[in-house]
Design a protein around this motif. Structure first.
Motif, PDB file in Angstrom:
ATOM      1  N   GLU A 145       3.550   3.600  -4.718  1.00  0.00           N
ATOM      2  CA  GLU A 145       2.726   4.519  -5.496  1.00  0.00           C
ATOM      3  C   GLU A 145       2.639   4.027  -6.935  1.00  0.00           C
ATOM      4  O   GLU A 145       3.657   3.700  -7.553  1.00  0.00           O
ATOM      5  CB  GLU A 145       3.316   5.925  -5.450  1.00  0.00           C
ATOM      6  N   ASP A 146       1.408   3.990  -7.436  1.00  0.00           N
ATOM      7  CA  ASP A 146       1.208   3.557  -8.821  1.00  0.00           C
ATOM      8  C   ASP A 146       1.972   4.463  -9.778  1.00  0.00           C
ATOM      9  O   ASP A 146       2.231   5.626  -9.486  1.00  0.00           O
ATOM     10  CB  ASP A 146      -0.286   3.586  -9.173  1.00  0.00           C
ATOM     11  N   ASN A 147       2.304   3.906 -10.913  1.00  0.00           N
ATOM     12  CA  ASN A 147       3.023   4.623 -11.972  1.00  0.00           C
ATOM     13  C   ASN A 147       4.412   5.089 -11.533  1.00  0.00           C
ATOM     14  O   ASN A 147       4.906   6.106 -11.996  1.00  0.00           O
ATOM     15  CB  ASN A 147       2.198   5.801 -12.500  1.00  0.00           C
ATOM     16  N   THR A 148       5.006   4.367 -10.586  1.00  0.00           N
ATOM     17  CA  THR A 148       6.398   4.621 -10.220  1.00  0.00           C
ATOM     18  C   THR A 148       7.182   3.342 -10.502  1.00  0.00           C
ATOM     19  O   THR A 148       6.615   2.325 -10.887  1.00  0.00           O
ATOM     20  CB  THR A 148       6.546   5.050  -8.741  1.00  0.00           C
ATOM     21  N   TRP A 155      11.997   0.490  -6.357  1.00  0.00           N
ATOM     22  CA  TRP A 155      11.415   0.409  -5.013  1.00  0.00           C
ATOM     23  C   TRP A 155      11.808  -0.905  -4.345  1.00  0.00           C
ATOM     24  O   TRP A 155      12.219  -0.932  -3.184  1.00  0.00           O
ATOM     25  CB  TRP A 155       9.896   0.538  -5.138  1.00  0.00           C
ATOM     26  N   ASP A 192       0.820  -1.219   0.000  1.00  0.00           N
ATOM     27  CA  ASP A 192       0.000   0.000   0.000  1.00  0.00           C
ATOM     28  C   ASP A 192       0.852   1.267   0.000  1.00  0.00           C
ATOM     29  O   ASP A 192       0.374   2.339  -0.360  1.00  0.00           O
ATOM     30  CB  ASP A 192      -0.955   0.002   1.191  1.00  0.00           C
ATOM     31  N   LYS A 193       2.125   1.152   0.366  1.00  0.00           N
ATOM     32  CA  LYS A 193       3.032   2.306   0.339  1.00  0.00           C
ATOM     33  C   LYS A 193       3.582   2.571  -1.064  1.00  0.00           C
ATOM     34  O   LYS A 193       4.078   3.651  -1.340  1.00  0.00           O
ATOM     35  CB  LYS A 193       4.213   2.089   1.287  1.00  0.00           C
TER      36      LYS A 193
END
Length: 163
Positions: A111-114, A119, A108-109
């Motif tokens: 971020e979409d489109n990253t 990560w 949940d941490k």
């Protein structure tokens, strides 16, 4: 059975009461109709909320499936990177496992489109550093006695020891 004769005043009073009862019934009927309309609006709104919830739930499930699939695609690269950090196959596998676990726990941490790869590699690097620091700290022996100086200082000869 004896019928009682009603006077004009009593008849008027009964007619007035019947009229008031009729008005009360109409008023209560209108309240119930409004209540029914409001209840129907509430039911419709709840139905819309439920549909939205189901759609959101399906989207979250799809996002989770896509996230997991993307994570699995990174496995081979993560294994090479983990081995380059640890120089040990078993430790590398453990590090990959810890990385996957943390990525799933903290999904949940993300971020979409990253960049999922960056990560995940950051999670691995930080996990390795934290494990290394923990291992160094647990392997360090702190001895605060005066004799520790002589035990740890191998460059001094034994003759330099106090008698």
């Amino acid at each position: 059975m004896k019928l009682q004769r009603l006077t004009g005043l009593e008849i008027e009073k009964l007619q007035q009461e019947a009229k008031e009862l009729h008005e009360l019934v109409e008023y209560l009927t209108s309240i119930l109709e409004n209540h029914d309309k409001k209840m129907q609006l509430i039911v419709d709104e709840l139905s819309e909320i439920q549909k939205k919830y189901e759609n959101d739930k399906k989207q979250l499930m799809m996002d989770a499936i896509l996230f997991n699939a993307a994570l699995i695609k990174l496995k081979e690269g993560l294994e090479y990177y983990a081995y380059s950090l640890t120089n040990n196959r078993d430790d590398a596998k453990d590090l990959v496992q810890d990385t996957f676990l943390k990525a799933l726990i903290y999904r949940d941490k993300f971020e979409d489109n990253t960049n999922l790869k960056a990560w995940t590699y950051t999670i691995m690097r930080n996990t390795f550093i934290n494990n290394y620091r923990r291992a160094v700290k647990s392997a360090t022996i702190i001895d605060k006695t005066e004799d520790a100086y002589y035990l740890n200082n191998s460059s001094k000869s034994v003759s330099g020891m106090p008698e």
